[in-house]
Motif scaffolding. Sequence first.
Motif, mmCIF file in Angstrom:
data_model
loop_
_atom_site.group_PDB
_atom_site.id
_atom_site.type_symbol
_atom_site.label_atom_id
_atom_site.label_comp_id
_atom_site.label_asym_id
_atom_site.label_seq_id
_atom_site.Cartn_x
_atom_site.Cartn_y
_atom_site.Cartn_z
ATOM 1 N N MET A 1 47.709 47.478 40.628
ATOM 2 C CA MET A 1 46.632 46.680 40.043
ATOM 3 C C MET A 1 45.490 47.585 39.588
ATOM 4 O O MET A 1 44.965 47.434 38.483
ATOM 5 N N GLN A 2 45.105 48.535 40.434
ATOM 6 C CA GLN A 2 44.030 49.456 40.076
ATOM 7 C C GLN A 2 44.390 50.270 38.841
ATOM 8 O O GLN A 2 43.545 50.477 37.968
ATOM 9 N N GLN A 3 45.624 50.711 38.780
ATOM 10 C CA GLN A 3 46.084 51.497 37.634
ATOM 11 C C GLN A 3 46.017 50.676 36.356
ATOM 12 O O GLN A 3 45.551 51.147 35.323
ATOM 13 N N ARG A 4 46.468 49.424 36.415
ATOM 14 C CA ARG A 4 46.515 48.568 35.218
ATOM 15 C C ARG A 4 45.138 48.085 34.787
ATOM 16 O O ARG A 4 44.864 47.975 33.601
ATOM 17 N N SER A 5 44.279 47.756 35.758
ATOM 18 C CA SER A 5 43.007 47.108 35.423
ATOM 19 C C SER A 5 41.793 48.018 35.508
ATOM 20 O O SER A 5 40.760 47.722 34.918
ATOM 21 N N GLY A 6 41.905 49.086 36.304
ATOM 22 C CA GLY A 6 40.744 49.939 36.536
ATOM 23 C C GLY A 6 39.750 49.318 37.508
ATOM 24 O O GLY A 6 38.640 49.799 37.665
ATOM 25 N N ARG A 7 40.158 48.245 38.172
ATOM 26 C CA ARG A 7 39.276 47.524 39.098
ATOM 27 C C ARG A 7 39.911 47.415 40.482
ATOM 28 O O ARG A 7 41.114 47.520 40.623
ATOM 29 N N ARG A 8 39.057 47.159 41.481
ATOM 30 C CA ARG A 8 39.523 47.042 42.861
ATOM 31 C C ARG A 8 39.408 45.622 43.412
ATOM 32 O O ARG A 8 39.859 45.343 44.506
ATOM 33 N N SER A 9 38.767 44.733 42.681
ATOM 34 C CA SER A 9 38.531 43.371 43.175
ATOM 35 C C SER A 9 39.633 42.428 42.694
ATOM 36 O O SER A 9 40.330 42.707 41.721
ATOM 37 N N ILE A 10 39.767 41.322 43.410
ATOM 38 C CA ILE A 10 40.734 40.302 43.011
ATOM 39 C C ILE A 10 40.010 38.999 42.730
ATOM 40 O O ILE A 10 38.934 38.783 43.265
ATOM 41 N N PRO A 11 40.567 38.169 41.884
ATOM 42 C CA PRO A 11 41.815 38.364 41.170
ATOM 43 C C PRO A 11 41.638 39.289 39.971
ATOM 44 O O PRO A 11 40.530 39.448 39.462
ATOM 45 N N GLN A 12 42.745 39.869 39.549
ATOM 46 C CA GLN A 12 42.822 40.549 38.262
ATOM 47 C C GLN A 12 43.913 39.830 37.487
ATOM 48 O O GLN A 12 45.042 39.705 37.966
ATOM 49 N N ILE A 13 43.559 39.341 36.316
ATOM 50 C CA ILE A 13 44.427 38.453 35.555
ATOM 51 C C ILE A 13 44.820 39.114 34.237
ATOM 52 O O ILE A 13 43.974 39.671 33.539
ATOM 53 N N PHE A 14 46.112 39.012 33.941
ATOM 54 C CA PHE A 14 46.662 39.501 32.691
ATOM 55 C C PHE A 14 47.346 38.341 31.985
ATOM 56 O O PHE A 14 48.067 37.566 32.611
ATOM 57 N N ILE A 15 47.119 38.231 30.701
ATOM 58 C CA ILE A 15 47.838 37.267 29.874
ATOM 59 C C ILE A 15 48.669 38.113 28.918
ATOM 60 O O ILE A 15 48.108 38.813 28.069
ATOM 61 N N GLY A 16 49.986 38.055 29.110
ATOM 62 C CA GLY A 16 50.846 39.004 28.415
ATOM 63 C C GLY A 16 50.467 40.393 28.891
ATOM 64 O O GLY A 16 50.373 40.639 30.100
ATOM 65 N N ASP A 17 50.179 41.300 27.975
ATOM 66 C CA ASP A 17 49.743 42.655 28.332
ATOM 67 C C ASP A 17 48.225 42.810 28.289
ATOM 68 O O ASP A 17 47.706 43.889 28.524
ATOM 69 N N THR A 18 47.522 41.722 27.973
ATOM 70 C CA THR A 18 46.061 41.769 27.844
ATOM 71 C C THR A 18 45.384 41.540 29.187
ATOM 72 O O THR A 18 45.609 40.525 29.836
ATOM 73 N N HIS A 19 44.549 42.491 29.591
ATOM 74 C CA HIS A 19 43.786 42.342 30.831
ATOM 75 C C HIS A 19 42.588 41.446 30.548
ATOM 76 O O HIS A 19 41.730 41.755 29.739
ATOM 77 N N VAL A 20 42.562 40.305 31.228
ATOM 78 C CA VAL A 20 41.477 39.338 31.054
ATOM 79 C C VAL A 20 40.313 39.681 31.965
ATOM 80 O O VAL A 20 39.163 39.517 31.608
ATOM 81 N N GLY A 21 40.611 40.144 33.176
ATOM 82 C CA GLY A 21 39.580 40.428 34.175
ATOM 83 C C GLY A 21 39.759 39.500 35.352
ATOM 84 O O GLY A 21 40.869 39.098 35.691
ATOM 85 N N GLY A 22 38.646 39.110 35.958
ATOM 86 C CA GLY A 22 38.675 38.231 37.116
ATOM 87 C C GLY A 22 38.412 36.778 36.744
ATOM 88 O O GLY A 22 38.447 36.401 35.562
ATOM 89 N N PHE A 23 38.123 35.966 37.751
ATOM 90 C CA PHE A 23 37.891 34.539 37.512
ATOM 91 C C PHE A 23 36.714 34.315 36.570
ATOM 92 O O PHE A 23 36.791 33.493 35.662
ATOM 93 N N THR A 24 35.620 35.023 36.776
ATOM 94 C CA THR A 24 34.434 34.829 35.935
ATOM 95 C C THR A 24 34.763 35.099 34.469
ATOM 96 O O THR A 24 34.337 34.350 33.581
ATOM 97 N N ASP A 25 35.539 36.143 34.214
ATOM 98 C CA ASP A 25 35.941 36.476 32.848
ATOM 99 C C ASP A 25 36.847 35.385 32.271
ATOM 100 O O ASP A 25 36.697 34.995 31.111
ATOM 101 N N LEU A 26 37.788 34.907 33.090
ATOM 102 C CA LEU A 26 38.694 33.836 32.666
ATOM 103 C C LEU A 26 37.912 32.572 32.329
ATOM 104 O O LEU A 26 38.133 31.944 31.287
ATOM 105 N N HIS A 27 36.976 32.225 33.189
ATOM 106 C CA HIS A 27 36.151 31.031 32.987
ATOM 107 C C HIS A 27 35.319 31.154 31.710
ATOM 108 O O HIS A 27 35.192 30.197 30.937
ATOM 109 N N LYS A 28 34.774 32.319 31.475
ATOM 110 C CA LYS A 28 33.972 32.552 30.269
ATOM 111 C C LYS A 28 34.828 32.383 29.009
ATOM 112 O O LYS A 28 34.398 31.763 28.040
#
Length: 85
Positions: free
Chosen positions: A45-72
């Motif tokens: 997860m850290q390698q793919r997202s560059g982040r240490r917090s969860i959740p980390q969400i991907f749609i296809g190969d696109t990194h969306v981020g966490g819940f706040t990013d998804l909600h936005k």
Amino acid sequence: MQTVTMYSGLFCPYCTMAKKLLAEIGVTEINEIRIDQDTEKFAEMQQRSGRRSIPQIFIGDTHVGGFTDLHKLQQEGRLDSLLNP
């Protein structure tokens, strides 16, 4: 519909909220990867997202981020175009 992958943990309220939001918009399948049970998946997860917090969400190969990013994205009306390109 694009595949949704979410790195999550059992007692993560933001993971629960992300799953609820996705269900509300019709996402019925989430490839959920529990990092609290597998340290190799945490490193992945850290390698793919560059982040240490969860959740980390991907749609296809696109990194969306966490819940706040998804909600936005949902509030801005951009989430559907990621899910259904």
